[in-house]
Design an enzyme around this catalytic site. Sequence first.
Site, short mmCIF file in Angstrom:
data_model
loop_
_atom_site.label_atom_id
_atom_site.label_comp_id
_atom_site.label_asym_id
_atom_site.label_seq_id
_atom_site.Cartn_x
_atom_site.Cartn_y
_atom_site.Cartn_z
N GLY A 252 -49.39 10.56 -10.62
CA GLY A 252 -49.44 9.58 -9.73
C GLY A 252 -48.54 8.47 -9.94
O GLY A 252 -48.07 8.33 -10.99
N ALA B 50 -47.47 10.07 -17.32
CA ALA B 50 -45.92 9.98 -17.03
C ALA B 50 -45.28 8.89 -18.04
O ALA B 50 -44.32 9.11 -18.69
CB ALA B 50 -45.77 9.39 -15.46
N GLN C 22 -49.11 5.50 -10.77
CA GLN C 22 -49.49 4.85 -12.10
C GLN C 22 -50.22 5.71 -13.36
O GLN C 22 -51.06 5.52 -14.14
CB GLN C 22 -50.71 3.81 -11.91
CG GLN C 22 -50.35 2.48 -10.95
CD GLN C 22 -49.56 1.75 -12.11
OE1 GLN C 22 -49.73 1.92 -13.29
NE2 GLN C 22 -48.87 0.66 -11.59
N SER C 23 -49.52 6.91 -13.27
CA SER C 23 -49.88 7.88 -14.04
C SER C 23 -49.67 7.40 -15.51
O SER C 23 -48.46 6.95 -16.06
CB SER C 23 -49.09 9.05 -13.78
OG SER C 23 -49.21 10.22 -15.16
N ASN C 24 -50.71 7.39 -16.54
CA ASN C 24 -50.53 7.43 -17.91
C ASN C 24 -49.73 8.39 -18.50
O ASN C 24 -49.22 8.19 -19.37
CB ASN C 24 -52.16 7.13 -18.53
CG ASN C 24 -52.78 6.15 -17.95
OD1 ASN C 24 -52.40 4.87 -18.00
ND2 ASN C 24 -54.09 6.40 -17.62
#
Length: 340
Positions: A78, A84, A80-82
């Site tokens: 997503g 990523a 706000q992926s951590n």
Amino acid sequence: MDLNDALSRFERFPLLDGPTPIQRLSRLESRLGSPIRIHVKRDDLMGVGLGGNKLRKLEFLVGQALAQGCDTFITTGGLQSNHARLTAAASARAGLACELVLADMVAYEDEAYAHNGNVLLDQLFGAAVHRVARDADPLLAARQRAGELQRQGRKAYVVGLGGSSPLGALGYVACAAELLQQERAMETRFSRIVIPTGSFGTHAGLLAGLQWLGGDARRVRGYTILARQDVARQRTASLVEAIFSQLRRPGALDADAIDVTDSQLGPGYGLPTPAMIDAVRLLARTEGLVLDPVYSGKAFAGLLASIRAGEFAAGGSVLFIMTGGSPGVYAYRSTLENQG
Ligand SMILES: *Cc1c(COP(=O)(O)O)cnc(C)c1O
């Protein structure tokens, strides 16, 4: 075979500095009048990319990417992926180019959500970001991008949501061994181990590791923040099986033995709940620790609910694994700031 021997067959790119600490939350205990001791394992305290649970998986994933001679690491998530963000940081550290295919998974329209937190950090770590629509298939887009790069003579490593391939999940198999060793050193046995669960790798890895080592997998409670609990239970069970087969040891866990609940999911992935906001504030104000709004805040709200409901007998200890995600508080500024 010894679990450490089985794990040592896999390439690993070091991203952690040894075991993460386990700390007791005495002020929170007295605030709650808690009958049990509350401990946290600080998987948010790691030296690369602001830390978080994905680094344990990335040790194995980046290790394999380097062993295969890849020059680029591609993953999905997503906005706000951590995962990523930590992939971008780990790639920078490993000298790999990083590309992120990020989907608009959350109906949270906010300036800070679109630009701050993990999104800002992805840019800082030098990742190329491709944004795709909510109904797109990000993994397919990632594979297509890898094909494009291949035609240019490059070589990309692709892993999907949360890095939760059977290989990535080995990071939490190793964590299970670490945790059992810490329990021995502390002369403590946690009656419940609480985690947030998203893409199932953390939960499945811990279960496989505890099962292998005779560490009682039934005491792990996952709070799913993405899938419904029946789906989460099935997917976690299949991942446990895939982990065992990757470790070349037959093993499985009955789906019924997997404790996962969607009681804290609320309206959906990435959407705040009042209990999450209360949990984030309570831990910040009693212990100076930062939970995140998407994962650990909701799971900690679940643990608080259990304590308040009197689920625990007096005298024992529970462990909450702080999985990271603190950059999320900047993205959710409008939810978390004091109103008025
Ligand atoms: C990804 C993530 C989780 C969930 O881990 P999974 O292995 O995807 O289930 C929990 N907490 C944080 C902060 C995360 O970023």
